[in-house]
Design an enzyme around this catalytic site. Structure first.
Site, PDB file in Angstrom:
ATOM      1  N   THR B 168       0.843  -1.356  -0.044  1.00  0.00           N
ATOM      2  CA  THR B 168       0.114  -0.203   0.350  1.00  0.00           C
ATOM      3  C   THR B 168       0.452   1.286   0.140  1.00  0.00           C
ATOM      4  O   THR B 168       1.855   1.303   0.446  1.00  0.00           O
ATOM      5  CB  THR B 168      -0.930   0.066   1.381  1.00  0.00           C
ATOM      6  OG1 THR B 168      -1.601  -1.457   1.228  1.00  0.00           O
ATOM      7  CG2 THR B 168      -1.978   0.554   1.586  1.00  0.00           C
ATOM      8  N   VAL B 197     -11.369  -6.559   0.076  1.00  0.00           N
ATOM      9  CA  VAL B 197     -11.242  -5.656   0.365  1.00  0.00           C
ATOM     10  C   VAL B 197     -11.197  -5.096   1.143  1.00  0.00           C
ATOM     11  O   VAL B 197     -11.659  -5.273   2.367  1.00  0.00           O
ATOM     12  CB  VAL B 197     -13.007  -4.112  -0.774  1.00  0.00           C
ATOM     13  CG1 VAL B 197     -12.720  -3.377  -0.365  1.00  0.00           C
ATOM     14  CG2 VAL B 197     -12.797  -4.427  -1.702  1.00  0.00           C
ATOM     15  N   THR B 219      -1.611   1.439   6.439  1.00  0.00           N
ATOM     16  CA  THR B 219      -1.429   0.560   5.745  1.00  0.00           C
ATOM     17  C   THR B 219      -0.786  -0.582   6.483  1.00  0.00           C
ATOM     18  O   THR B 219      -1.009  -0.783   7.823  1.00  0.00           O
ATOM     19  CB  THR B 219       0.173   0.956   4.777  1.00  0.00           C
ATOM     20  OG1 THR B 219       0.916  -0.188   4.920  1.00  0.00           O
ATOM     21  CG2 THR B 219       1.031   1.006   5.520  1.00  0.00           C
ATOM     22  N   GLY B 220      -1.011  -1.838   5.989  1.00  0.00           N
ATOM     23  CA  GLY B 220      -1.326  -2.795   7.131  1.00  0.00           C
ATOM     24  C   GLY B 220      -2.097  -4.293   6.954  1.00  0.00           C
ATOM     25  O   GLY B 220      -2.540  -4.361   5.266  1.00  0.00           O
ATOM     26  N   GLY B 222      -5.837  -5.055   6.411  1.00  0.00           N
ATOM     27  CA  GLY B 222      -6.786  -3.977   6.318  1.00  0.00           C
ATOM     28  C   GLY B 222      -7.895  -4.746   6.993  1.00  0.00           C
ATOM     29  O   GLY B 222      -8.759  -4.124   7.537  1.00  0.00           O
TER      30      GLY B 222
END
Lengths: 306, 306
Positions: B168, B197, B219-220, B222
């Site tokens: 990301t 998603v 980020t990570g 999600g």
């Protein structure tokens, strides 16, 4: 605590009282009562809030009366595209689905995403392939459509007005163990752009549940609810600012209104308090609690449960 | 105020320092500097934060080095599926896209959704049809794929491990007028389920901006950021609980960690303070501000900008 109960909505933004036929009103009221009783039965026998939420929403999805599941509004291309989300206040686990065209009960699929996938949100064809894999029967889009919605789309396309009818159904519940859960299911906006996703399936926008605060489901012009993260905002206002449920819920609707948006939400907190603010003409709503209190209402004045 | 600046990330969850080649590290550092300088130039000539965010993210999307735009990771079916979101702290307007297979710069499409549609979020084929209508060239999925990512997918499928590589890219900026904006763009998780998603395109989960508080991008993993509404939570902790940026940002990462999740976020507040917490081995990150301060770092120890 032992107190339990649930609150549901069948959409905000209904037209003026005089534009709703007495028969339509009666049918919707009866279905709200059936949904709330179905969910309440789960809670009353000691079942989890999560299960009560799914049970109540499934009744509304199957009714063909509300904008969710069968009988949803159509997008600009004449297709039903369905979204849903479910959240567990105990663990903060959640399941979310969007852009479904072949699933009869999106709320059940949201639960399957939560329970049987490593993910929170699945969309479109990928979500439906997952549905098939975990044993959901896939239906044709025609099976989700009703004559009334086809006519509504034609009327709106002809008038050239912006998407009007709101809708959506949702439920928030508190069970005997003191656990909270919430869910929302919708066909979105009538005449919406292909691929448009509103707040309903978005955790923190249209749906949120946290045992520390409350569980809630929103309805209305989803874009505004997304921008203010309405559902999480109610929870945050309670947790960080110490507001009560009613005050926090009203504050979120006020923010939506300040941006120019219409809608409402239903919420229940860990003590069984209920809030149901809206800034539209009406909101289909009902609740039932273990203290014997209940309500079924559409417009501003409460209509006591029959 | 007049102070301006921006902060970016190129993903958390990088492997151990000794597993990153010096060449790879050098290339990523150089690209972070290019992105930050590109965004900074917009701010320095008095341009809006929103434009700086899009400019910086576009550099990273086009680099083929990060997990966004060209060079994104592949899903379990060997296809790039891209998501992005953009938010304007002045008006709380936002644009979001998910499940794109044929759009080279998802962040630019998120901006178009915000500026040129009545909606906040468009997904899949509907989003791509909108892209075509507003003049975006559509590319084949092959054009987004790189040999390195194809190999990574094969390796992960072979090892049977759960999706590993995170990634990301994101940016948050404060402009000379004191306005905030944030954006995030991603290819999601390597070997992710078709249709999955994460938090990146979800307003309030991976992306949020509000002039009253801060702008940030996460980020990570999600799923965890969605469940705690990490991005909106940082803003709410500042607004309702009076926490400073750093404390609020760290609190959100702590919540993610408590649920078992990995990741980080970058944030900037209306006074130009920057926070960049993460609980992974490293996070590609950089900032540059009008007081002359800047940083480019990957692992724990800061690496001063060249």
């Amino acid at each position: 605590m032992g107190r339990h109960g649930l609150v549901i909505h069948g959409g905000a933004g209904v037209t003026l009282p005089e534009e709703v036929s007495p028969e339509g009103r009666r049918a919707c009221r009866a279905k709200l009562v059936q949904a709330i009783d179905t969910g309440y039965a789960v809670l009353d026998r000691g079942g989890p809030a999560l299960e009560a939420v799914v049970a109540a929403i499934t009744v509304l999805e199957d009714s063909r009366l509300f904008n969710a599941g069968s009988g949803s509004v159509l997008n600009a291309e004449g297709v039903c595209e369905l979204d849903a989300a479910l959240m567990d206040g105990v663990t903060l686990r959640a399941g979310s689905v969007a852009g479904l065209r072949h699933v009869k009960n999106p709320i059940a699929l949201a639960r399957a995403v939560m329970d049987k996938s490593a993910h929170v949100m699945l969309i479109g064809e990928g979500a439906e392939r997952f549905a098939g894999r975990v044993g959901f029967p896939l239906v044709t889009n025609d099976e989700l459509q009703t004559a009334r919605r086809i006519e509504e789309l034609a009327r709106e396309k002809h008038s050239g007005k912006k998407p009007g009818k709101l809708g959506t159904v949702g439920c928030a519940a508190l069970d005997k163990s003191g656990n909270l859960a919430a869910g929302t299911s919708t066909g979105g906006l009538n005449n919406k752009q292909f691929g448009r996703v509103g707040d309903s399936p978005l955790v923190g926008s249209g749906t949120y549940a946290n045992n520390a605060t409350c569980a809630l489901s929103a309805t209305g012009e989803g874009e505004y609810f997304i921008r203010v993260c309405a559902a999480h905002d109610v929870s945050a206002l309670m947790e960080y600012k110490g507001l009560g449920l009613e005050e926090a819920a009203q504050a979120a609707i006020d923010k939506v209104q300040k941006l120019g948006g219409l809608g409402g939400l239903i919420a229940i907190d860990r003590d069984g308090r209920v809030a149901m603010p809206f800034n539209t003409v009406g909101m289909y709503r009902a609740y039932r609690r273990s203290d014997g209190s209940s309500l079924v209402a559409i417009f501003d004045g409460p209509e006591p449960a029959a």
